[in-house]
Structures are given as structure tokens and as C-alpha cells.
Design a protein around this motif. Structure first.
Motif, short mmCIF file in Angstrom:
data_model
loop_
_atom_site.label_atom_id
_atom_site.label_comp_id
_atom_site.label_asym_id
_atom_site.label_seq_id
_atom_site.Cartn_x
_atom_site.Cartn_y
_atom_site.Cartn_z
N PHE A 112 0.83 -1.21 0.00
CA PHE A 112 0.00 0.00 0.00
C PHE A 112 0.87 1.26 0.00
CE2 PHE A 112 -3.73 -2.42 2.08
CZ PHE A 112 -4.33 -2.60 0.84
N ASP A 113 1.94 1.23 0.77
CA ASP A 113 2.84 2.40 0.84
C ASP A 113 3.46 2.67 -0.53
OD1 ASP A 113 2.39 2.93 3.48
OD2 ASP A 113 4.11 1.81 4.22
N PHE A 114 3.88 1.60 -1.19
CA PHE A 114 4.49 1.77 -2.52
C PHE A 114 3.47 2.36 -3.49
CE2 PHE A 114 4.95 0.06 -6.81
CZ PHE A 114 6.19 0.59 -7.15
N MET A 115 2.27 1.81 -3.47
CA MET A 115 1.22 2.31 -4.39
C MET A 115 0.93 3.78 -4.12
SD MET A 115 0.47 -0.28 -6.30
CE MET A 115 -1.09 -0.01 -7.11
N TYR A 116 0.87 4.13 -2.87
CA TYR A 116 0.52 5.50 -2.47
C TYR A 116 1.64 6.48 -2.84
CZ TYR A 116 -1.13 9.21 0.73
OH TYR A 116 -1.57 10.39 1.28
N ASP A 117 2.88 6.14 -2.49
CA ASP A 117 4.00 7.08 -2.65
C ASP A 117 4.58 7.09 -4.06
OD1 ASP A 117 4.04 7.97 0.02
OD2 ASP A 117 5.13 6.17 0.64
N LYS A 118 4.80 5.91 -4.61
CA LYS A 118 5.55 5.82 -5.86
C LYS A 118 4.66 5.66 -7.09
CE LYS A 118 9.41 5.53 -3.45
NZ LYS A 118 10.13 6.79 -3.21
#
Lengths: 278, 311
Positions: free
Chosen positions: A26-32
């Protein structure tokens, strides 16, 4: 008798995000991947209940998760969603949505979360009409149901905080809508490229911008047992008009779907809206 | 509350209630109604055989100057009754109502112990059911009798304004001596769970059940109240707490072989427990708390009682 409990999930079944693989994805999808940016996040209250109202889009709508992650990061508060009750009949599915903070969409649950637990609750009044609309209706807000979200906020005595998202409709662009006995079905570019199953999950990396508008509060000293439908519809329309105007403004500001740099200019231009980047 | 009449004293919870009531300082006499005499009972408990004629019941109430009636026969499973198919005693409730509401009756308070099973259980329910929420349809085969009995108590309350009628809807009871149907489920050697679900559960510790009932009788409460111990708990947490082996199973009715499975000790999910173990069930107890009752136990205490049941 002991008074302590050692539960790691709250009474709604929501699990506090941690450091597991799911959260990393989720963090990757949100940030990158979606490169989410926020403006006006200070309009979300730090304490007390509030009903967050957003525009809904996408074959596998990511808007709810994006708002949830952003508010958790920027304001340090969890966001609950009200979900379709059919999810909770299904094995595994009900459990999964509960864990991310979705509760049965029942007026009692909404009121308890907002008034008793003083939490933030996210709703998408367009419902399923948001993601399932023809290309000609792109970024045009659909009707806001029967104004149930207004009644929920009035009964709980909490403000409505409109949240406008741009980019979510471009993650799964709709080419057309096929009528079916169970309701309209959108045909997306993703489905044509990746097939019906993977196409429902795979999203294009559109840049997503989120703008929070100032809270809306009505001066209701007494909320009657039966709120006239005209009041609910008027107020729902007021919220919808406000969000549509902001949506149009954000689309005008946008440079491009995938590489939008418009938010770089915003601190000077957005005046009192404020801005916060994630 | 001076002279107390306890109907359904043969049930495990009814018996415990009779003994707890007899221990109260301001209570002079407890009249326990049960089919068979138990000679070893508390010296302040007077045993009376169940009387089918409401006029005879009324006469006995007058003779013993009964001012409070506690009825434990409405929801047998919440009283720890293990008889298969034991249903609510509608006719018994009608007779009792006729006796307590009769002109000249000394009774001022009638506490009927019912069940939170009157609320429908499905995936679309709110987290906590309130007393004002709709009950299951009246034609529900399993609970129809309970609804009818509750309605009769309400009807008596409406027609006898000098009588305070309290209906206490007890959550699943757990505790030494009086375990309800859901508690007994967790007492099985291995505990079947419904695959893909982790329901929110809620129990009522037997100590809280007794205290709440005595509170309602002493305060002469009127109206309908949910009763449960504090908080809610997920099934997975209960299983962890009890350190039991769980076997995920399909949500299929065991109705056909339920009797046989119970007799030979095959772990199974009863028809009563199946919807609870799929969707969970919990109630809002704020109405009783607003009236002044604070439960002494929480769900961890209840899980502890479940663990004790297994050992």
C-alpha cells in the motif's frame, strides 16, 4: 475480575496498520505509483467526529484507501468506511474489509462511530454510480442518493468535510457501459488490455491529487425525529455543487494525467486552502 | 423487594438466582417454583410445585405477600438449560401474567428474563443491537414462542399500570453452573468455526446476569433492557484465550444429526449458534447502564469462564 483487554483489533474489527507486506505494498502504491499529494488537509479535524464525503471512481476504487492512508499519515487518525452489507455475508471478504476499517453501512453504526467513538467516517454518496458511468460523464459527480449522509451527520452532530480527488477516474478509464440484468457494467481500457480479471485489478499510474475543502456545518439547534426530505436533498445538493466546482477547478489546473506538476505552484495560488505533501 | 417469587427455579440460573435472592438482607421470603422439591435448598427458600391454574397462583402470591416476581422460564437456553428443543413457555407466561395482574394482587414488580436471540442475525446488522431495533419475524419457527411471550408481558404492562414489568434480554450466559448454548459450543473438545469468518461475540457472565436481575427487581424497573458483560470480543481472540483447537467448517446446518452428534460427542455447530458464528452478535447495554447498573465482568472474564468450562 480484570478490566484489561489485550485485543489488537478494535471493536469494529479494524486492525492498526503495521509493517507487514500488505502495508508495504500500500505504501508503494501511495508514494511511488499514484504519487498522491494533498491540499487542505488541515480542514480535517484533529479531534472529534466528522463525516468525510468524497467522489467515487475506479473499477477497483482506490479512493477510499488513499483517503484513509493520507489522513492516517497527515492527521494521525484512523478513517472508517461504511460498506455494502453484502460484503459481510461473504466468507473472507467481510473479514478483509473489516480489517481495513470498513463497517456495515447501517445508520446505527455511522452514528455510533461519529458521536460515541468520535471517529472520522468516509462515505461516497454517489455509491456504485460513481465508478460505473459512461465516458461522457467523466469527472461529473453522479446524484448523491437520498441524502442519507446529510441525515447521518445531522443526527450525530458532526461536520461534513468534502474531499475531492482527481486522477482516480484515470486509473481505470471507462470506454463504455454495458447494460446487464444486474445493473450497468463498465468496459475499461484496463479490461481490454489485460483481460476481465486482471483488468479489474490492474490500475494505470495516474497521479492522484486530493483536496480537502473547509468543513460544512449547519446551525441545527434541534434535529427532528423525521427530517424533511427537502432539507436533506437541498443540503446534499449544496455539498455536491461545491465538490463539482472544486473538481472542475482542479481539472483546469492539471497539466497532465500521469505527470501533473500543477501542485508545485499551489502554495501561492491556493490561498487559505493550505497544502501538505505526502 | 421483600417477598420474591421465582418462576423457573429448576433451571441452573434460576436456582442460582433463588439462592442469591435469599441471601439478601432485606428479603424475607423466597418462593421458588419448580417441578420437584429440592430438600437441600437454602433455609429461606420455600419450594412450591408449579401450579397450572392462575387463580391458584394468585392465591399463593397473596398468601405469601409476594411483591416481586422473577421469571426464568422465558428463554431456557439463556438459563443454562440443556434440554433439546426447550422453547419459551408462552402458556406459563400467560398464566403468570394473569396471576400478577389480577385485581388485588400484591405484586409490584415482574422481571421476565428473555434473550438477545430476539434480534435477527445477518451480515447487514449494526455492531450493537439496541432495544428499539426490530425483532426477528414473528413467524420464525425457533423464536416465535419467545416473541409471543415477550409481547404478552408487554401487554400486561400496558393494562396494569401499577405493575412494573421489566424484560431483560440476556446475552449468551457463561459461568460456572449456568452455561448457555454458545458457551457450551466453546466447551467442545475441538471447536468448529465457520470458515472465512471471525465474528464479534459477546457474553454475559453469570454473576452479571444475577446482579442485573436483582437490580431490576429491587429498582422495580419497567421496560425492555439488554444485558451483557462489558465490551465485545472476536472469536479468534476467544479461541486464543481458551487455547483450543479450532476446525474451520462450512456453514451447513447440523440440524439432522444434531441430537446424535451431541450424544456421541462429535464436535458440531448447532442451528442456534450457526448465524452467531458467521456474523457475530452483540448488544448495546447503555439503557440498563443509564438506569444505574454497571456490569462487573468484561469479555476477558467471560473468556476465562469459557476456559474454566473446558478444564
Amino acid at each position: 475480575m480484570s478490566n484489561s483487554t489485550t485485543q489488537q483489533v478494535d471493536r469494529w474489527g479494524r486492525v492498526t496498520p503495521g509493517e507487514d507486506l500488505r502495508d508495504s505494498i500500500f505504501d508503494f502504491m501511495y508514494d511511488k505509483y499514484f504519487r498522491v499529494t494533498w491540499e487542505g488537509v488541515e480542514h480535517i479535524p484533529k479531534r472529534g467526529g466528522a463525516l468525510l464525503v468524497g467522489n467515487h471512481a475506479g473499477m477497483l476504487p482506490v479512493d477510499g484507501k488513499i483517503v484513509q492512508m493520507g489522513v492516517e499519515r497527515e492527521r494521525g487518525r484512523p478513517v472508517y468506511g461504511l460498506g455494502f452489507k453484502g460484503f459481510f455475508d461473504l466468507p473472507f471478504v467481510g473479514r478483509l474489509v473489516e480489517r481495513v476499517g470498513v463497517v456495515v453501512g447501517h445508520p446505527d453504526n455511522a452514528e455510533r462511530l461519529l458521536r460515541e467513538d468520535e471517529q472520522l467516517v468516509m462515505v461516497f454518496p454517489e455509491g456504485s454510480k460513481g465508478p460505473v458511468k459512461p465516458p461522457s460523464e467523466r469527472y461529473k459527480l453522479q446524484r448523491f442518493g437520498r441524502g442519507g449522509f446529510v441525515e447521518t451527520a445531522m443526527r450525530a452532530g458532526v461536520p461534513i468535510v468534502p474531499i475531492v480527488l482527481v486522477g482516480t477516474e484515470d486509473t481505470t478509464p471507462v470506454l463504455g457501459v454495458l447494460p446487464s440484468p444486474n445493473g450497468d457494467f463498465p468496459v475499461t481500457v484496463n479490461a481490454l488490455m489485460f483481460g476481465p480479471i486482471l483488468g479489474a485489478v490492474a490500475q494505470f499510474p495516474a497521479k492522484i491529487r486530493v483536496r480537502v475543502l473547509p468543513p460544512i456545518e449547519w446551525d441545527d439547534s434541534h434535529v427532528p425525529k423525521h427530517i424533511p426530505l427537502s432539507i436533506l436533498m437541498d443540503r446534499a445538493q449544496e455539498v455536491r455543487s461545491l465538490m463539482q466546482s472544486e473538481l472542475d477547478r482542479m481539472l483546469d489546473e492539471r497539466d497532465g494525467i500521469y505527470f501533473d506538476s500543477s501542485n508545485e505552484k499551489l502554495p501561492e495560488e491556493s490561498g487559505d486552502r493550505g497544502r501538505s505533501r505526502s | 423487594m421483600k417477598n420474591v417469587w421465582i418462576e423457573g427455579a429448576a433451571t441452573p440460573l434460576g436456582r442460582m438466582l433463588a439462592e442469591a435472592t435469599a441471601d439478601l438482607d432485606d428479603v424475607e421470603r423466597v418462593v421458588a417454583i419448580e417441578p420437584e422439591h429440592s430438600p437441600d435448598w437454602h433455609p429461606r427458600i420455600k419450594w412450591l410445585a408449579h401450579e397450572a391454574d392462575p387463580r391458584a397462583q394468585f392465591a399463593a402470591m397473596c398468601e405469601h405477600e409476594i411483591d416481586s416476581v422473577i421469571q426464568c422460564s422465558l428463554a431456557p437456553d439463556r438459563m443454562g438449560d440443556v434440554r433439546p428443543g426447550a422453547g419459551a413457555d408462552v402458556i406459563g407466561t400467560m398464566r403468570l401474567g394473569a396471576a400478577v395482574a389480577r385485581e388485588g394482587s400484591p405484586v409490584r414488580s415482574w422481571v421476565a428474563l428473555s434473550s438477545t436471540g430476539v434480534y435477527p442475525i445477518d451480515g447487514g446488522r449494526p455492531l450493537l443491537d439496541r432495544e428499539t431495533h426490530p425483532r426477528v419475524p414473528a413467524d420464525d419457527l425457533r423464536l416465535g414462542a419467545l416473541l409471543e411471550a415477550e409481547d404478552y408481558a408487554v401487554d400486561v404492562a400496558e393494562h396494569a399500570p401499577y405493575l412494573n414489568v421489566a424484560i431483560l434480554r440476556l446475552q449468551e450466559v457463561v459461568g460456572e453452573g449456568a452455561n448457555g448454548a454458545l458457551a457450551r459450543h466453546f466447551g467442545q473438545t475441538v471447536v468448529p468455526t465457520v470458515i472465512g469468518h471471525d465474528p464479534t461475540l459477546q457474553f454475559l457472565h453469570v454473576d452479571d446476569a444475577i446482579e442485573a436481575t436483582l437490580f431490576a427487581a429491587e429498582r422495580e424497573l419497567a421496560g425492555c433492557y439488554n444485558v451483557a458483560s462489558r465490551g465485545v470480543m472476536r472469536e479468534s481472540k476467544i479461541l486464543d484465550h481458551c487455547e483450543v483447537t479450532a476446525i474451520p467448517s462450512l456453514p451447513l446446518s447440523a440440524n439432522i444429526f444434531e441430537g446424535l452428534a451431541s450424544r456421541v460427542g462429535v464436535p458440531h455447530i448447532t442451528d442456534h449458534n450457526l448465524p452467531i458464528l458467521r456474523f457475530g452478535h452483540a448488544v448495546d447495554t447503555s439503557k440498563l447502564e443509564d438506569a444505574g447498573f454497571k456490569p462487573g465482568a468484561d469479555q476477558v472474564d467471560c473468556a476465562e469462564a469459557l476456559r474454566a468450562l473446558r478444564s
